[in-house]
Motif scaffolding. Structure first.
Motif, PDB file in Angstrom:
ATOM      1  N   THR A  56       0.829  -1.210   0.000  1.00 51.42           N
ATOM      2  CA  THR A  56       0.000   0.000   0.000  1.00 51.42           C
ATOM      3  C   THR A  56       0.860   1.255   0.000  1.00 51.42           C
ATOM      4  O   THR A  56       0.606   2.194  -0.769  1.00 51.42           O
ATOM      5  N   GLU A  57       1.901   1.274   0.840  1.00 47.02           N
ATOM      6  CA  GLU A  57       2.778   2.443   0.917  1.00 47.02           C
ATOM      7  C   GLU A  57       3.539   2.663  -0.390  1.00 47.02           C
ATOM      8  O   GLU A  57       3.671   3.794  -0.860  1.00 47.02           O
ATOM      9  N   VAL A  58       4.018   1.584  -0.990  1.00 48.85           N
ATOM     10  CA  VAL A  58       4.772   1.713  -2.240  1.00 48.85           C
ATOM     11  C   VAL A  58       3.839   2.153  -3.373  1.00 48.85           C
ATOM     12  O   VAL A  58       4.229   2.940  -4.236  1.00 48.85           O
ATOM     13  N   SER A  59       2.605   1.690  -3.361  1.00 50.00           N
ATOM     14  CA  SER A  59       1.623   2.127  -4.370  1.00 50.00           C
ATOM     15  C   SER A  59       1.359   3.626  -4.255  1.00 50.00           C
ATOM     16  O   SER A  59       1.207   4.317  -5.262  1.00 50.00           O
ATOM     17  N   LYS A  60       1.309   4.122  -3.026  1.00 44.50           N
ATOM     18  CA  LYS A  60       1.123   5.563  -2.806  1.00 44.50           C
ATOM     19  C   LYS A  60       2.298   6.346  -3.396  1.00 44.50           C
ATOM     20  O   LYS A  60       2.112   7.405  -4.011  1.00 44.50           O
ATOM     21  N   LEU A  61       3.512   5.815  -3.240  1.00 45.41           N
ATOM     22  CA  LEU A  61       4.688   6.475  -3.822  1.00 45.41           C
ATOM     23  C   LEU A  61       4.614   6.473  -5.346  1.00 45.41           C
ATOM     24  O   LEU A  61       4.941   7.478  -5.984  1.00 45.41           O
ATOM     25  N   LEU A  62       4.176   5.359  -5.930  1.00 49.19           N
ATOM     26  CA  LEU A  62       4.016   5.307  -7.389  1.00 49.19           C
ATOM     27  C   LEU A  62       2.988   6.338  -7.846  1.00 49.19           C
ATOM     28  O   LEU A  62       3.204   7.038  -8.846  1.00 49.19           O
ATOM     29  N   GLU A  63       1.900   6.459  -7.124  1.00 48.17           N
ATOM     30  CA  GLU A  63       0.884   7.458  -7.454  1.00 48.17           C
ATOM     31  C   GLU A  63       1.476   8.867  -7.425  1.00 48.17           C
ATOM     32  O   GLU A  63       1.245   9.672  -8.334  1.00 48.17           O
ATOM     33  N   LEU A  64       2.258   9.173  -6.397  1.00 46.98           N
ATOM     34  CA  LEU A  64       2.906  10.490  -6.304  1.00 46.98           C
ATOM     35  C   LEU A  64       3.850  10.716  -7.488  1.00 46.98           C
ATOM     36  O   LEU A  64       3.877  11.806  -8.073  1.00 46.98           O
ATOM     37  N   ILE A  65       4.620   9.704  -7.832  1.00 48.97           N
ATOM     38  CA  ILE A  65       5.574   9.825  -8.941  1.00 48.97           C
ATOM     39  C   ILE A  65       4.845  10.122 -10.239  1.00 48.97           C
ATOM     40  O   ILE A  65       5.203  11.055 -10.973  1.00 48.97           O
ATOM     41  N   ILE A  66       3.816   9.341 -10.546  1.00 46.70           N
ATOM     42  CA  ILE A  66       3.085   9.524 -11.812  1.00 46.70           C
ATOM     43  C   ILE A  66       2.369  10.871 -11.830  1.00 46.70           C
ATOM     44  O   ILE A  66       2.371  11.564 -12.851  1.00 46.70           O
ATOM     45  N   PRO A  70       3.588  12.778 -15.236  1.00 45.74           N
ATOM     46  CA  PRO A  70       2.874  11.717 -15.952  1.00 45.74           C
ATOM     47  C   PRO A  70       3.659  11.106 -17.124  1.00 45.74           C
ATOM     48  O   PRO A  70       3.401   9.968 -17.499  1.00 45.74           O
ATOM     49  N   GLU A  71       4.615  11.838 -17.658  1.00 46.82           N
ATOM     50  CA  GLU A  71       5.405  11.308 -18.770  1.00 46.82           C
ATOM     51  C   GLU A  71       6.185  10.054 -18.388  1.00 46.82           C
ATOM     52  O   GLU A  71       6.465   9.206 -19.227  1.00 46.82           O
ATOM     53  N   LEU A  72       6.535   9.923 -17.121  1.00 47.71           N
ATOM     54  CA  LEU A  72       7.308   8.766 -16.685  1.00 47.71           C
ATOM     55  C   LEU A  72       6.537   7.465 -16.843  1.00 47.71           C
ATOM     56  O   LEU A  72       7.126   6.414 -17.064  1.00 47.71           O
ATOM     57  N   ALA A  73       5.237   7.526 -16.734  1.00 48.98           N
ATOM     58  CA  ALA A  73       4.418   6.313 -16.779  1.00 48.98           C
ATOM     59  C   ALA A  73       4.414   5.660 -18.152  1.00 48.98           C
ATOM     60  O   ALA A  73       4.216   4.459 -18.270  1.00 48.98           O
ATOM     61  N   ASP A 100      -4.753   2.693 -12.896  1.00 43.88           N
ATOM     62  CA  ASP A 100      -5.622   3.825 -12.552  1.00 43.88           C
ATOM     63  C   ASP A 100      -4.997   5.165 -12.928  1.00 43.88           C
ATOM     64  O   ASP A 100      -5.658   6.030 -13.500  1.00 43.88           O
ATOM     65  N   GLU A 101      -3.723   5.345 -12.576  1.00 43.47           N
ATOM     66  CA  GLU A 101      -3.076   6.644 -12.742  1.00 43.47           C
ATOM     67  C   GLU A 101      -2.543   6.887 -14.153  1.00 43.47           C
ATOM     68  O   GLU A 101      -2.477   8.031 -14.586  1.00 43.47           O
ATOM     69  N   ALA A 102      -2.161   5.840 -14.860  1.00 43.76           N
ATOM     70  CA  ALA A 102      -1.507   6.027 -16.157  1.00 43.76           C
ATOM     71  C   ALA A 102      -2.332   5.504 -17.322  1.00 43.76           C
ATOM     72  O   ALA A 102      -2.699   6.263 -18.223  1.00 43.76           O
ATOM     73  N   ILE A 103      -2.641   4.238 -17.326  1.00 43.89           N
ATOM     74  CA  ILE A 103      -3.271   3.625 -18.500  1.00 43.89           C
ATOM     75  C   ILE A 103      -4.681   4.154 -18.738  1.00 43.89           C
ATOM     76  O   ILE A 103      -5.039   4.498 -19.861  1.00 43.89           O
ATOM     77  N   GLU A 104      -5.484   4.216 -17.687  1.00 42.09           N
ATOM     78  CA  GLU A 104      -6.856   4.694 -17.882  1.00 42.09           C
ATOM     79  C   GLU A 104      -6.879   6.156 -18.337  1.00 42.09           C
ATOM     80  O   GLU A 104      -7.722   6.538 -19.157  1.00 42.09           O
ATOM     81  N   SER A 105      -5.936   6.961 -17.841  1.00 43.40           N
ATOM     82  CA  SER A 105      -5.833   8.350 -18.321  1.00 43.40           C
ATOM     83  C   SER A 105      -5.415   8.376 -19.786  1.00 43.40           C
ATOM     84  O   SER A 105      -5.944   9.145 -20.585  1.00 43.40           O
ATOM     85  N   TYR A 106      -4.462   7.539 -20.133  1.00 42.27           N
ATOM     86  CA  TYR A 106      -3.966   7.451 -21.510  1.00 42.27           C
ATOM     87  C   TYR A 106      -5.082   7.021 -22.462  1.00 42.27           C
ATOM     88  O   TYR A 106      -5.205   7.544 -23.572  1.00 42.27           O
ATOM     89  N   LEU A 107      -5.911   6.088 -22.033  1.00 41.19           N
ATOM     90  CA  LEU A 107      -6.953   5.537 -22.908  1.00 41.19           C
ATOM     91  C   LEU A 107      -8.250   6.341 -22.892  1.00 41.19           C
ATOM     92  O   LEU A 107      -9.177   6.009 -23.629  1.00 41.19           O
ATOM     93  N   TYR A 108      -8.302   7.394 -22.103  1.00 39.92           N
ATOM     94  CA  TYR A 108      -9.545   8.150 -21.930  1.00 39.92           C
ATOM     95  C   TYR A 108     -10.187   8.549 -23.250  1.00 39.92           C
ATOM     96  O   TYR A 108     -11.387   8.375 -23.444  1.00 39.92           O
ATOM     97  N   ASP A 109      -9.415   9.054 -24.176  1.00 36.95           N
ATOM     98  CA  ASP A 109      -9.979   9.528 -25.447  1.00 36.95           C
ATOM     99  C   ASP A 109      -9.613   8.621 -26.627  1.00 36.95           C
ATOM    100  O   ASP A 109      -9.725   9.024 -27.786  1.00 36.95           O
ATOM    101  N   LYS A 110      -9.203   7.392 -26.336  1.00 35.72           N
ATOM    102  CA  LYS A 110      -8.813   6.466 -27.395  1.00 35.72           C
ATOM    103  C   LYS A 110      -9.989   5.588 -27.798  1.00 35.72           C
ATOM    104  O   LYS A 110     -10.933   5.381 -27.041  1.00 35.72           O
ATOM    105  N   SER A 111      -9.905   5.048 -29.005  1.00 37.15           N
ATOM    106  CA  SER A 111     -10.947   4.154 -29.510  1.00 37.15           C
ATOM    107  C   SER A 111     -10.853   2.797 -28.826  1.00 37.15           C
ATOM    108  O   SER A 111      -9.847   2.467 -28.192  1.00 37.15           O
ATOM    109  N   SER A 112     -11.898   1.988 -28.997  1.00 38.34           N
ATOM    110  CA  SER A 112     -11.889   0.651 -28.405  1.00 38.34           C
ATOM    111  C   SER A 112     -10.803  -0.220 -29.028  1.00 38.34           C
ATOM    112  O   SER A 112     -10.218  -1.075 -28.350  1.00 38.34           O
TER     113      SER A 112
END
Length: 196
Positions: A56-66, A70-73, A100-112
């Protein structure tokens, strides 16, 4: 400061749960190295901190990093450092944070079709790593690799007794087992996303 000095400061901030300081040193790191190297350094940093108990703590750090950069993701998308770290460690928590933080944001406006291709690429990478790691997991033999079975404490049945010499072995075994389960869950989730 050098990138090594900044990573040490990040380690100190993470140990103290100082998220403001962590973000400050992240910004400094981004000034002394490029995104590709920062992604590599930070994914190694997360992998070194990760255990099943600290997920959980390491996931929080990944969230902060991204969220800080966001380019790092998406470096070397889809075969990028943060996704690799999640799969290598078998951490569904890191994987879920990354999705949640990277892929879903990236795919937000992409086609299926683009989403399907993205998930297929991620699934291919995860499946490849899963097969490689599973092949290389050590096989342990009682009497050779560890001294004996876990026994029950005579006076308190809810307590178990383990030989001190076996403690490191048992911790490695538990981490390996949790990694197997985590990679299984990652692959299941990616396969479900492919169907949707």
């Amino acid at each position: 400061m050098t990138d090594k000095q900044l990573l040490l400061q990040l380690e100190n901030c993470a140990d103290a749960n100082d998220f403001k300081g962590f973000e400050k040193y992240l910004e400094e790191l981004f000034k002394v190295t490029d995104d590709a190297n920062a992604s590599l350094l930070l994914s190694a940093f997360l992998m070194n901190r990760f255990t099943s108990a600290t997920a959980t703590e390491v996931s929080k750090l990944l969230e902060l990093i991204i969220n800080t950069n966001p380019e790092l993701a998406m470096i070397n998308f889809p075969d990028n450092c943060f996704f690799q770290a999640a799969v290598l460690r078998g951490s569904f928590e890191l994987y879920q944070c990354y999705m949640d933080e990277a892929i879903e944001s990236y795919l937000y406006d992409k086609s299926s079709d683009e989403a399907y291709k993205c998930y297929m690429n991620l699934n291919t990478v995860a499946d490849r790593y899963n097969a490689l790691i599973f092949e290389r997991l050590p096989k342990y033999v009682k009497g050779k690799d560890f001294h004996g079975a876990v026994s029950i404490h005579n006076e308190e049945e809810s307590l178990s007794i383990i030989n001190d010499n076996d403690l490191d072995f048992m911790e490695r075994t538990i981490e390996n087992y949790n990694g197997i389960l985590g990679r299984r869950d990652i692959l299941k989730d990616l396969e479900a996303r492919l169907i949707d």
